[in-house]
Design a protein around this motif. Structure first.
Motif, PDB file in Angstrom:
ATOM      1  N   ASP A  80       0.852  -1.191   0.000  1.00 25.65           N
ATOM      2  CA  ASP A  80       0.000   0.000   0.000  1.00 25.65           C
ATOM      3  C   ASP A  80       0.881   1.232   0.000  1.00 25.65           C
ATOM      4  O   ASP A  80       1.467   1.593   1.028  1.00 25.65           O
ATOM      5  CB  ASP A  80      -0.921   0.001   1.230  1.00 25.65           C
ATOM      6  N   VAL A  81       0.972   1.897  -1.130  1.00 22.92           N
ATOM      7  CA  VAL A  81       1.858   3.056  -1.256  1.00 22.92           C
ATOM      8  C   VAL A  81       1.352   4.235  -0.438  1.00 22.92           C
ATOM      9  O   VAL A  81       2.099   5.184  -0.151  1.00 22.92           O
ATOM     10  CB  VAL A  81       2.020   3.443  -2.747  1.00 22.92           C
ATOM     11  N   ARG A  82       0.095   4.208  -0.002  1.00 27.74           N
ATOM     12  CA  ARG A  82      -0.428   5.286   0.841  1.00 27.74           C
ATOM     13  C   ARG A  82       0.124   5.216   2.257  1.00 27.74           C
ATOM     14  O   ARG A  82       0.081   6.216   2.985  1.00 27.74           O
ATOM     15  CB  ARG A  82      -1.956   5.225   0.893  1.00 27.74           C
ATOM     16  N   LEU A 106       8.877   1.165  -8.436  1.00 24.42           N
ATOM     17  CA  LEU A 106       7.890   0.900  -7.398  1.00 24.42           C
ATOM     18  C   LEU A 106       6.524   0.613  -8.017  1.00 24.42           C
ATOM     19  O   LEU A 106       6.087   1.309  -8.936  1.00 24.42           O
ATOM     20  CB  LEU A 106       7.781   2.086  -6.450  1.00 24.42           C
ATOM     21  N   ALA A 107       5.845  -0.396  -7.490  1.00 22.46           N
ATOM     22  CA  ALA A 107       4.506  -0.761  -7.942  1.00 22.46           C
ATOM     23  C   ALA A 107       3.625  -0.976  -6.714  1.00 22.46           C
ATOM     24  O   ALA A 107       4.073  -1.552  -5.721  1.00 22.46           O
ATOM     25  CB  ALA A 107       4.540  -2.019  -8.803  1.00 22.46           C
ATOM     26  N   ASN A 108       2.398  -0.529  -6.781  1.00 21.34           N
ATOM     27  CA  ASN A 108       1.479  -0.590  -5.647  1.00 21.34           C
ATOM     28  C   ASN A 108       0.405  -1.642  -5.899  1.00 21.34           C
ATOM     29  O   ASN A 108      -0.456  -1.465  -6.755  1.00 21.34           O
ATOM     30  CB  ASN A 108       0.834   0.790  -5.445  1.00 21.34           C
ATOM     31  N   SER A 109       0.444  -2.743  -5.135  1.00 25.86           N
ATOM     32  CA  SER A 109      -0.599  -3.758  -5.303  1.00 25.86           C
ATOM     33  C   SER A 109      -1.916  -3.316  -4.695  1.00 25.86           C
ATOM     34  O   SER A 109      -2.975  -3.852  -5.027  1.00 25.86           O
ATOM     35  CB  SER A 109      -0.167  -5.084  -4.676  1.00 25.86           C
ATOM     36  N   ASP A 110      -1.854  -2.331  -3.778  1.00 24.73           N
ATOM     37  CA  ASP A 110      -3.063  -1.758  -3.172  1.00 24.73           C
ATOM     38  C   ASP A 110      -3.921  -2.829  -2.495  1.00 24.73           C
ATOM     39  O   ASP A 110      -5.155  -2.769  -2.528  1.00 24.73           O
ATOM     40  CB  ASP A 110      -3.882  -1.016  -4.224  1.00 24.73           C
ATOM     41  N   ASP A 111      -3.258  -3.811  -1.886  1.00 27.66           N
ATOM     42  CA  ASP A 111      -3.947  -4.902  -1.172  1.00 27.66           C
ATOM     43  C   ASP A 111      -4.896  -5.682  -2.082  1.00 27.66           C
ATOM     44  O   ASP A 111      -5.887  -6.255  -1.623  1.00 27.66           O
ATOM     45  CB  ASP A 111      -4.742  -4.358   0.035  1.00 27.66           C
ATOM     46  N   GLN A 112      -4.603  -5.718  -3.393  1.00 25.17           N
ATOM     47  CA  GLN A 112      -5.471  -6.411  -4.341  1.00 25.17           C
ATOM     48  C   GLN A 112      -4.676  -7.520  -5.055  1.00 25.17           C
ATOM     49  O   GLN A 112      -3.721  -7.230  -5.771  1.00 25.17           O
ATOM     50  CB  GLN A 112      -6.028  -5.436  -5.376  1.00 25.17           C
ATOM     51  N   PRO A 113      -5.079  -8.768  -4.867  1.00 22.48           N
ATOM     52  CA  PRO A 113      -4.337  -9.876  -5.488  1.00 22.48           C
ATOM     53  C   PRO A 113      -4.216  -9.751  -7.009  1.00 22.48           C
ATOM     54  O   PRO A 113      -3.173 -10.095  -7.576  1.00 22.48           O
ATOM     55  CB  PRO A 113      -5.158 -11.112  -5.096  1.00 22.48           C
ATOM     56  N   VAL A 133       9.324  -8.046  -3.071  1.00 19.00           N
ATOM     57  CA  VAL A 133       7.877  -8.210  -2.982  1.00 19.00           C
ATOM     58  C   VAL A 133       7.443  -8.209  -1.527  1.00 19.00           C
ATOM     59  O   VAL A 133       8.006  -8.947  -0.704  1.00 19.00           O
ATOM     60  CB  VAL A 133       7.396  -9.520  -3.649  1.00 19.00           C
ATOM     61  N   SER A 134       6.460  -7.388  -1.224  1.00 22.13           N
ATOM     62  CA  SER A 134       5.749  -7.496   0.047  1.00 22.13           C
ATOM     63  C   SER A 134       4.429  -8.174  -0.278  1.00 22.13           C
ATOM     64  O   SER A 134       3.440  -7.529  -0.634  1.00 22.13           O
ATOM     65  CB  SER A 134       5.524  -6.111   0.655  1.00 22.13           C
ATOM     66  N   PRO A 135       4.395  -9.511  -0.221  1.00 26.29           N
ATOM     67  CA  PRO A 135       3.287 -10.251  -0.833  1.00 26.29           C
ATOM     68  C   PRO A 135       1.982 -10.133  -0.058  1.00 26.29           C
ATOM     69  O   PRO A 135       1.953 -10.108   1.170  1.00 26.29           O
ATOM     70  CB  PRO A 135       3.796 -11.692  -0.847  1.00 26.29           C
TER      71      PRO A 135
END
Length: 351
Positions: A80-82, A106-113, A133-135
């Motif tokens: 979560d980049v926020r 940098l890439a933001n998964s935004d807590d979405q698989p 990766v912060s999986p």
């Protein structure tokens, strides 16, 4: 002539051949100026550099690296980049990567698989040098396939669970235990845990540590309030529900799974509803010790993670894997930092 030296300009494409013609030198001389300038005499090098500036030539490093099969980029998928914790980890990774001539994407998964998988696809297509990766989900099988394609991975803020990956993390079980023990030492006996989904490993571990601390004191109750996310808004919503209760049914201590939740709870308690004294009525502690935890209306106690150091360490672990000799891989390492209790006014009660 390789397409890796082309660049789009207003009048078409400027190539290495154009630079050579303008400078009056061979193509190989321009290539040496770009890649091995020490091999070119100073007057010739100056003439080539002048031609590059006049024409506005820019080398296409991405294509050049693709041709060479060796990228200078590292991918980093954040949860979560926020959350300033993750941006601080990213900052540490960038600082350390730059020392080794690498850049961090940098890439933001935004807590979405789905987003997490999409970025794994993208970084594989881009043939990044390595991956941090912060999986969110169980992506270990996918990461093992990436390794067979030459892309090594380091897990960030997550242990490897016996899988063959290096990792850097903080002992979140110890952190949860530390937070609730501190509340108990301040006299709290009815403690609420506010967290996001327990499918997020960090949340589950912090809750486990909190439960462990509460279980060590028979007169302590721990209530669990789970939300769908870990944002300020989620913390505010959980605290709003607490405020609506009669005073005798409210907790006297709250542990939030991160500082964003704690900021939201503090807003609800002291500003939006204005009924709760922190720490007099409810002691409040967060997790991560982000920069503005000390600057809130009531400075927040928190559990500190060495975020920048975690990012630097992640790059060091990645380089160990990248630089291993062919046929002689380096054994994966797990670096686990211990959390630190930071006490501020939100839990500091008068004796």
């Amino acid at each position: 002539m390789s397409a890796c030296h082309n660049v789009r300009m207003a009048g078409g494409q400027v190539s290495i051949k154009d630079v050579a013609e303008r400078a009056g030198v061979a193509l190989g001389t321009v290539s040496n100026v770009l890649n091995r300038p020490e091999k070119v005499a100073e007057p010739t090098r100056a003439r080539v550099l002048a031609a590059i500036e006049q024409l506005g030539f820019v080398r296409n490093d991405a294509a050049r690296q693709l041709k060479a099969g060796k990228s200078t980029s590292v991918g980093f998928i954040l949860l979560d980049v926020r959350n300033p914790f993750f941006t601080d980890v990213g900052r540490g990774a960038e600082q350390q990567a730059a020392k080794h001539g690498l850049s961090v994407l940098l890439a933001n998964s935004d807590d979405q698989p789905d987003r997490e998988h999409a970025y794994l696809d993208l970084f594989e297509q881009q043939r990044v040098r390595g991956l941090l990766v912060s999986p969110l989900g169980n992506v270990f099988d996918r990461l093992e396939r990436l390794r067979t394609h030459g892309i090594v991975t380091v897990l960030v803020d997550r242990v490897a669970d016996g899988r063959p990956f290096s990792s850097v993390s903080v002992d979140d079980v110890a952190g949860g235990h530390l937070a609730v023990t501190h509340l108990i030492e301040q006299g709290c006996r009815r403690i609420a845990f506010i967290g996001g989904p327990v499918t997020i490993r960090q949340v589950a571990d912090r809750l486990f540590g909190a439960n462990k601390a509460a279980a060590e004191h028979p007169d302590v109750e721990l209530e669990v309030l789970l939300k769908d996310g870990l944002t300020v808004q989620h913390g505010r919503a959980a605290a709003d529900a607490i405020v609506q209760r009669p005073p005798g049914r409210r907790p006297d201590g709250v542990f939030c799974a991160n500082d964003l939740l704690a900021v939201g709870a503090l807003q609800s308690f002291t500003m939006l509803n204005g009924r709760i004294d922190v720490p007099g009525d409810i002691a409040l502690i967060g997790y991560d010790d982000i920069d503005f935890a000390s600057a809130t209306v009531v400075p927040l106690s928190s559990i500190r993670q060495p975020s920048v150091l975690m990012g630097r360490t992640a790059i060091d672990l990645l380089l160990e894997q990248i630089e291993a000799e062919p046929g002689n891989p380096v054994e994966p390492r797990s670096v686990v930092f211990q959390p630190e209790l930071i006490v501020r006014d939100s839990t500091r009660r008068l004796a």
